[in-house]
Design an enzyme around this catalytic site. Sequence first.
Site, PDB file in Angstrom:
ATOM      1  N   HIS A 191     -18.559  60.725 -10.490  1.00  0.00           N
ATOM      2  CA  HIS A 191     -17.236  60.409 -11.036  1.00  0.00           C
ATOM      3  C   HIS A 191     -16.369  61.626 -11.376  1.00  0.00           C
ATOM      4  O   HIS A 191     -15.160  61.534 -11.373  1.00  0.00           O
ATOM      5  CB  HIS A 191     -17.332  59.447 -12.232  1.00  0.00           C
ATOM      6  CG  HIS A 191     -17.697  60.079 -13.538  1.00  0.00           C
ATOM      7  ND1 HIS A 191     -18.995  60.230 -13.957  1.00  0.00           N
ATOM      8  CD2 HIS A 191     -16.924  60.612 -14.524  1.00  0.00           C
ATOM      9  CE1 HIS A 191     -19.003  60.810 -15.142  1.00  0.00           C
ATOM     10  NE2 HIS A 191     -17.765  61.070 -15.513  1.00  0.00           N
TER      11      HIS A 191
ATOM     12  N   ASP B 176     -18.854  56.624 -19.285  1.00  0.00           N
ATOM     13  CA  ASP B 176     -18.417  58.018 -19.391  1.00  0.00           C
ATOM     14  C   ASP B 176     -17.985  58.309 -20.827  1.00  0.00           C
ATOM     15  O   ASP B 176     -18.392  59.293 -21.435  1.00  0.00           O
ATOM     16  CB  ASP B 176     -17.255  58.203 -18.396  1.00  0.00           C
ATOM     17  CG  ASP B 176     -16.491  59.499 -18.568  1.00  0.00           C
ATOM     18  OD1 ASP B 176     -17.062  60.553 -18.265  1.00  0.00           O
ATOM     19  OD2 ASP B 176     -15.322  59.453 -19.007  1.00  0.00           O
TER      20      ASP B 176
ATOM     21  N   GLU C 270     -12.533  65.860  -9.185  1.00  0.00           N
ATOM     22  CA  GLU C 270     -11.667  66.446 -10.204  1.00  0.00           C
ATOM     23  C   GLU C 270     -12.111  67.860 -10.602  1.00  0.00           C
ATOM     24  O   GLU C 270     -11.295  68.753 -10.733  1.00  0.00           O
ATOM     25  CB  GLU C 270     -11.686  65.519 -11.438  1.00  0.00           C
ATOM     26  CG  GLU C 270     -10.886  66.016 -12.618  1.00  0.00           C
ATOM     27  CD  GLU C 270      -9.428  65.626 -12.539  1.00  0.00           C
ATOM     28  OE1 GLU C 270      -9.012  65.130 -11.473  1.00  0.00           O
ATOM     29  OE2 GLU C 270      -8.719  65.825 -13.521  1.00  0.00           O
ATOM     30  N   ASP C 271     -13.403  68.060 -10.758  1.00  0.00           N
ATOM     31  CA  ASP C 271     -13.898  69.294 -11.372  1.00  0.00           C
ATOM     32  C   ASP C 271     -14.686  70.216 -10.459  1.00  0.00           C
ATOM     33  O   ASP C 271     -15.189  71.238 -10.917  1.00  0.00           O
ATOM     34  CB  ASP C 271     -14.797  68.948 -12.578  1.00  0.00           C
ATOM     35  CG  ASP C 271     -14.045  68.195 -13.662  1.00  0.00           C
ATOM     36  OD1 ASP C 271     -12.816  68.350 -13.720  1.00  0.00           O
ATOM     37  OD2 ASP C 271     -14.688  67.451 -14.419  1.00  0.00           O
TER      38      ASP C 271
HETATM   39 MN    MN Z   1     -16.844  62.261 -17.148  1.00  0.00          MN
END
Ligand code: MN
Length: 505
Positions: A78, A146, A82-83
Amino acid sequence: MKNVVQPRTLKELISLRKIPYNSRKIERISKAYALAKKAHEGQKRKSGEDYFVHCVETAATLIKMGLGSITISAALLHDVPEDTDITLEEVEKEFGKEVAFIVDGVTKLGHVRLKGSIEEYYLDNLRKMFMAMAADIRVILIKLADRLHNMRTLEALSENKRFRIANETMEVFVPIANRFGIGEIKGELEDLAFKHLEPEKYKYTVELETEAYKQRSQYIKSAIKELKKELKNSGIKLLDVHGRAKRYFRLYKKLEKYEMNIDKVYDLVAIRLVVPTVAACYETLGIVHKKYKPLIGRIKDYISLPKPNGYKSIHTTVFGPEGKILEVQIRTERMHDEAEFGIAAHWIYTQGRTWTDIVLRREPKGAEVPEKELEWVQQLKQWHTETGGETDEFWRSIRFDFFKNHIFAFTPSGDVIELPESATPIDFAYRIHSEVGDRAMGARANGKMVSLDYSIHNGDLIDIVTSKEKKLPSRDWLKFVKTTHAQTKIKNTLRKGGVTVVNQM
Ligand code: MN
């Protein structure tokens, strides 16, 4: 330095599932596990642990809920696009459209605008949640898992951040978990938020409950022993019996209601009896009442009349051993799983299988949410279209309709209509059909005439009196209706009928 948590191994992770995955699913999860691990390599969280721990723990929560390998793979991945250097396209190439779609949904949900007031911020968040929900419920489930891990590890952040995140958890995530009927996550999120928002009160409640629980543990044990014996003698199979302590935040709320007097909190500890069938639940209720006298007015039958989020059980308060007050909750195994895992449990059960069936066979294919469970999502969608929906007013009122405690009322033919607390017969009428609303002249609640602004009670049977001659609603109704739905309908009909309506929302 304190011990840094190591990520669970793949084997530890998948063994958390009550029903084992088949080898094809294990292969998918294992691929996602490896990719997430590699992608987040070298990244640390504020707490000093590997970032990867967060991915594994998010997946762990969902595995315990029994979710399938697509959701679990998306949970592991997830935060990847993004990261890390790995893109969404690469995720799609490796895992297919469905996993990528869910991961993308979670990523988009993370982009919350930070300017403006707190109120705007929540509305924005809510709007995003809702959009994701309408697209795929699994996005929200991952987001909840999360958030749960982030809340469990909140200590590492600055006070300011802790407060903001805890507040948002209470305002946005707790109500959503509740609406999905995921008692497990809702309860833990609420307690963790409570801890950071009101540290003093939290500490006080924990100490009070620990002490009170110690005092009660002996008679809980003897009650369990006595009830086991009674049920055995009656030939009822007891699948599980356990004591449950009340969650801290819920306890604190109740204490506030009773001038902080813990002796007035009858359900501080409760005994849960899990039996095979609904019939056995009622039979068990009889046996409990034969053994221990019930307190009058404290029998709650949420099997015949479930809570709006789907919660089912029978609760009764009795004079237990030594004449001490005790709450007993009776439910089937399925009701128990649904209370803990909510919508996720529905997926499995509504495919016509019980947990046992699934253990013997295979996990269900796909993760289609049954239409009925999502009626309220459909309803939101519809209102959204009808009102144009892009205004803050819309979202503000949705926040009210959506999160307010709900009640059930019956139509004369026995259909159940779900409404927010303190809704009126007009709200009820518009929920049945616009025409019933427009033509409403009067209303009866349980056979008695009531005014149109009457506050409907849970379980009321409402009968709307209509007139064929009447075509237009009354403008005054706008002053007392409680739902956005009724408000919108009334305004629309009045406009169509040429009546000027001043926007007062
Ligand atoms: Mn997260």
